[in-house]
Design an enzyme around this catalytic site. Structure first.
Site, PDB file in Angstrom:
ATOM      1  N   PHE A 101      -2.180 -12.254  12.212  1.00 43.57           N
ATOM      2  CA  PHE A 101      -1.691 -11.442  13.326  1.00 43.57           C
ATOM      3  C   PHE A 101      -2.600 -10.224  13.418  1.00 43.57           C
ATOM      4  CE2 PHE A 101       1.353  -8.015  14.620  1.00 43.57           C
ATOM      5  CZ  PHE A 101       1.881  -8.557  15.775  1.00 43.57           C
TER       6      PHE A 101
ATOM      7  N   GLY B 212       7.667   3.688 -20.016  1.00 46.42           N
ATOM      8  CA  GLY B 212       6.862   4.774 -20.589  1.00 46.42           C
ATOM      9  C   GLY B 212       5.383   4.446 -20.468  1.00 46.42           C
TER      10      GLY B 212
ATOM     11  N   GLU C 242       3.339  -3.372   8.923  1.00 48.83           N
ATOM     12  CA  GLU C 242       4.341  -3.783   9.927  1.00 48.83           C
ATOM     13  C   GLU C 242       5.199  -2.574  10.349  1.00 48.83           C
ATOM     14  OE1 GLU C 242       5.974  -7.657   9.863  1.00 48.83           O
ATOM     15  OE2 GLU C 242       4.231  -8.506   8.858  1.00 48.83           O
TER      16      GLU C 242
END
Ligand code: CAA
Length: 387
Positions: A126, A345, A369
């Site tokens: 896209f 940690g 997005e």
């Protein structure tokens, strides 16, 4: 982590099991190597296709599985818990390009592109954003000019997930003219294939997280796109993209839930094993409170996501719920992975343990997005639209 709040059907449980086992067998053993190499093995695309995971939302008549949104998101969360880099290729493909062709494509486009995409033979991408058009997506500059039975495209698209090996890219380009700009109503969506003359893959981004997923620029230099590859109306491409992002944002929310859940599971296990001051650290309230808050936020994010998915499957408008889901889940993923690193940690800061990668992978869910700020804008606008 319990799914008790969301009653899954037997079919959904089966798909969840399949996705989880697939993740453990085919993804988890490679995830560190892929992260370091900044590339997953592209063979993973074919393996997802074999399971039907690249055609989950496509009706059976177009060679997909024809499943509902919730079932798709169940699978996506599992794949994301294994590797968010693989999840994003699955999310983009299922939520954006395939849905756009299904909704707006011609019969010929469905035959030529959607069916092989559903079978996973062609991976979808896209291409909306550009280097100068991110949040302000409608300001994109790539120009399309009609030339006989072709459109000629010139411009650069940016941040394209899977853009380097996709077989089909849905790209937005201006169809208005420089002398008559029409804003969001002057943009078309084109079905671009990498074999077209003038298609060039540009720089690959070196990213903080999601490193195994290739994110590239695409350069269109007099790219000649056959006129029959225009999707729907030549001026409605931006609206199509926005409508599709309503789906896409649910996918990113599922990806974020998968990342957060994985961090929670690792932290819970570690807190039971790690001993300091002569006892497992899970016995300290400082750790218990963190784990309790992490579990609460993951559960709330997932609950909102499945409520939004159910609304979509009932055919209701989801623009606001989709943005809310993405906003909550992505901020949860960043917060939960930060707590997981804290529980580990120093060991949380090194590559020996997975929470370091999860912490890096989570961040992008607040960015792509639509950033969290854009989601808040969409949510607030809808408040006024509804009042
Ligand atoms: N559904 C349907 N139509 C919509 C819509 C939606 N969700 N959102 C907007 N529209 C319509 C509007 O109704 C309007 O139509 P009219 O012309 O009829 O009025 C038109 O689209 C323009 O809308 P706006 O006036 O709201 O447009 P805007 O310029 O103000 O922008 C925005 C709105 C919400 C900020 C939008 O630009 C946006 O979402 N920006 C973020 C872009 C984004 O998410 N990019 C991600 C790219 S994909 C990616 O990340 C890469 C990847 O591969 C994963």
């Amino acid at each position: 982590m319990s799914w008790a709040l969301i009653p899954l059907t037997e079919e959904q449980r089966e798909i969840q099991r399949t996705a989880r086992e697939f993740g453990k067998a085919e993804i988890t053993p490679h995830v560190d190597a892929w992260d370091r190499a900044e590339a997953y093995d592209v063979g993973i695309v074919g393996k997802l296709a074999e399971l039907g995971f690249l055609g989950m939302l496509i009706p059976e008549e177009y060679d997909g599985l024809g499943l509902d949104t919730a079932t798709y998101l169940v699978a996506l969360e599992e794949i994301s818990a294994a590797d968010a880099s693989v999840a994003v290729l699955m999310s983009v493909h299922n939520s954006l390009p395939t849905q756009m062709i299904l909704r707006y494509g011609s019969d010929a486009q469905k035959e030529r592109f959607l069916k092989p995409m559903a079978r996973g033979e062609l991976l979808g991408a896209f291409a909306l954003s550009e280097p100068e058009a991110g949040s302000d997506a409608a300001s994109l500059r790539t120009q399309a000019v009609r030339d006989g039975d072709h459109w000629v495209l010139n411009g650069t698209k940016a941040w394209v997930t899977s853009g380097s090996h996709a077989g089909v890219i849905l790209a937005m380009a201006r169809t208005d003219t420089p002398g008559d700009r029409k804003g969001a109503r002057g943009i078309g969506t084109f079905i671009v294939t990498p074999d077209l003359p003038g298609f060039n893959v540009g720089k690959k981004e070196a990213k903080l997280g999601l490193r195994a997923s290739p994110t590239v620029q695409l350069h269109f230099e007099n790219l000649r796109v056959p006129a029959e590859n225009l999707l729907g109306d030549p001026h409605m491409g931006f609206i199509y993209a926005m409508q599709s992002l309503d789906n896409g944002r649910l996918g990113i929310a599922a990806q974020a839930v998968g990342i957060a859940r994985s961090a929670l599971e690792h932290a819970t296990r570690y807190a039971g094993e790690r001993r300091q001051f002569a006892r497992p650290i899970k016995e300290f309230q400082a750790i218990q409170f963190k784990l309790a808050d992490m579990a609460t936020r993951v559960t709330a994010s997932r609950a909102l996501l499945y409520a939004a998915a159910a609304a979509k499957d009932r055919g209701e408008p989801i623009t606001q719920f989709s943005s809310m889901s993405k906003l909550l889940a992505s901020e949860t993923a960043v917060w939960v992975t930060t707590q997981a690193v804290q529980i580990f940690g120093g060991y949380g800061y090194v590559k020996e343990y997975p929470v370091e990668r999860l912490f890096r992978d989570a961040k992008v869910t607040e960015l792509y997005e639509g950033t969290s700020e854009i989601q808040r804008i969409v949510i607030a606008r809808e408040l006024y639209a509804q009042s």
